[in-house]
Scaffold this active site. Structure first.
Site, PDB file in Angstrom:
ATOM      1  N   GLU A  49       5.768   0.892   4.739  1.00  0.00           N
ATOM      2  CA  GLU A  49       7.122   1.408   4.932  1.00  0.00           C
ATOM      3  C   GLU A  49       7.009   2.715   5.713  1.00  0.00           C
ATOM      4  O   GLU A  49       6.372   3.668   5.253  1.00  0.00           O
ATOM      5  CB  GLU A  49       7.806   1.690   3.577  1.00  0.00           C
ATOM      6  CG  GLU A  49       8.168   0.483   2.771  1.00  0.00           C
ATOM      7  CD  GLU A  49       8.875   0.848   1.463  1.00  0.00           C
ATOM      8  OE1 GLU A  49       9.226   2.030   1.262  1.00  0.00           O
ATOM      9  OE2 GLU A  49       9.068  -0.064   0.630  1.00  0.00           O
ATOM     10  N   ASP A  60      15.770  10.370  -3.055  1.00  0.00           N
ATOM     11  CA  ASP A  60      14.373  10.774  -3.156  1.00  0.00           C
ATOM     12  C   ASP A  60      14.150  11.915  -4.127  1.00  0.00           C
ATOM     13  O   ASP A  60      14.963  12.838  -4.223  1.00  0.00           O
ATOM     14  CB  ASP A  60      13.842  11.160  -1.767  1.00  0.00           C
ATOM     15  CG  ASP A  60      13.490   9.919  -0.970  1.00  0.00           C
ATOM     16  OD1 ASP A  60      14.090   9.688   0.095  1.00  0.00           O
ATOM     17  OD2 ASP A  60      12.646   9.139  -1.462  1.00  0.00           O
TER      18      ASP A  60
HETATM   19  O1  LIG Z   1       8.185   7.167  -4.419  1.00  0.00           O
HETATM   20  P1  LIG Z   1       8.019   6.041  -5.414  1.00  0.00           P
HETATM   21  O2  LIG Z   1       8.489   6.428  -6.819  1.00  0.00           O
HETATM   22  O3  LIG Z   1       6.625   5.453  -5.378  1.00  0.00           O
HETATM   23  O4  LIG Z   1       8.997   4.847  -4.941  1.00  0.00           O
HETATM   24  C1  LIG Z   1       8.774   4.164  -3.666  1.00  0.00           C
HETATM   25  C2  LIG Z   1       9.593   4.903  -2.682  1.00  0.00           C
HETATM   26  O5  LIG Z   1       8.927   6.103  -2.366  1.00  0.00           O
HETATM   27  C3  LIG Z   1       9.946   4.265  -1.341  1.00  0.00           C
HETATM   28  O6  LIG Z   1      10.082   2.884  -1.373  1.00  0.00           O
HETATM   29  C4  LIG Z   1      11.192   5.016  -1.005  1.00  0.00           C
HETATM   30  C5  LIG Z   1      11.192   6.217  -0.349  1.00  0.00           C
HETATM   31  N1  LIG Z   1      12.459   6.704  -0.311  1.00  0.00           N
HETATM   32  C6  LIG Z   1      13.285   5.833  -1.005  1.00  0.00           C
HETATM   33  C7  LIG Z   1      14.657   5.908  -1.293  1.00  0.00           C
HETATM   34  C8  LIG Z   1      15.239   4.876  -2.042  1.00  0.00           C
HETATM   35  C9  LIG Z   1      14.472   3.780  -2.484  1.00  0.00           C
HETATM   36  C10 LIG Z   1      13.063   3.699  -2.191  1.00  0.00           C
HETATM   37  C11 LIG Z   1      12.517   4.745  -1.466  1.00  0.00           C
END
Ligand SMILES: O=P(O)(O)OC[C@@H](O)[C@@H](O)c1c[nH]c2ccccc12
Length: 269
Positions: A49, A60
């Protein structure tokens, strides 16, 4: 065949889960992000991603907010810069499927009519827009389909009815959010997560991936047993933050990449 579909098909054949890291592009700079993307491929990532830094990352947690802040402060990274970084990584031999991860506003700024052509030219296979409301996604879904790009929906443990509606329009895979709230490593997940994942699995034949809060090998293994893919963002972004001083000097850049490699290998082994 879309690279995302091929990656999941290959992994299914090997009975292996997809490891899907999230990375803020431009933190600390574009060149380093391209080096990290290539390292992630070597370390075992299945797809990546590519996070477009945004000034108002509402979904975030603090780690990714800091990372976006650095990318915007250091380099004013735009969505086009992120797409260019993907194209550059591909030209340097990276074969990973790329998923552009962006809030909706930068997409609107660039223009829906432009972005899908740019994604296609840069061999980007998917897009995730966390704040694209399902009620407004018709045009995006049509354009994505026309360009062979997967618009991957996020589905949270909410009402089963809403889950079914979101999943019914999914493409590529379904991104199941493990917990309500914002991104960030967690020691526990939504209480009904196993039932939630079962509901999603019963609603689609697409692969399902889970994300939010995953940072340890034990958590990765737990979700890898019940999902086709596991997304890790904040824990990796935190690793990048920890090795930023090593990236600042040419002589220690390789050490920074080795530390990221070790983090990933310990996470997914
Ligand atoms: O950071 P985590 O807790 O590992 O979760 C994945 C996430 O970072 C990535 O998929 C993501 C980054 N920004 C987001 C905003 C909403 C949903 C998902 C995301």
């Amino acid at each position: 065949m879309n690279r995302i579909d091929k990656a999941f098909a290959d992994l299914k054949g090997q009975n292996k889960p997809a490891f899907i890291p999230f990375l803020t592009i431009g933190d600390p700079d574009l060149r380093t992000s391209i080096d990290i993307i290539k390292q992630l491929e070597q370390s075992g990532a299945s797809m990546v991603e590519l996070g477009v830094p945004y000034s108002d990352p509402l979904a975030d947690g603090p780690v990714i907010q800091r990372s976006s802040g650095r990318a915007l402060k250091n380099n004013q990274i735009s969505i086009k810069d992120c797409i260019e970084a993907a194209r550059q990584a591909r030209s340097e031999g990276c074969e990973l499927p790329f998923i552009l991860f962006t809030y909706y506003n930068p997409v609107l700024q660039l223009g829906l009519d432009k972005i899908f052509g740019l994604l296609q030219e840069s061999d980007i296979s998917g897009m995730i827009i966390p704040d694209l409301p399902m009620e407004e996604d018709a045009e995006m879904r049509m354009l994505a389909e026309q360009h062979g790009i997967h618009l991957i929906p996020l589905v949270a443990p909410t009402s089963n009815e809403r889950i079914k509606r979101i999943v019914s329009r999914a493409s590529g895979f379904v991104y199941c959010v493990s917990s309500l709230g914002v991104t960030g490593t967690r020691s526990q997940f939504h209480s009904g997560i196993d039932e939630f994942l079962d509901t999603v699995k019963q609603s689609t034949t697409l692969p399902i991936a889970v994300g939010f809060g995953i940072s340890t090998n034990e958590q990765f293994a737990r979700f890898a047993k019940v999902c086709d893919g596991v997304v890790v963002g904040s824990a990796l972004v935190r690793q990048v933050e920890d090795v930023l001083p090593l990236f600042e000097k040419e002589a220690t850049r390789s050490q920074a990449l080795i530390q990221i490699d070790q983090f990933v290998r310990n996470l997914i082994q």
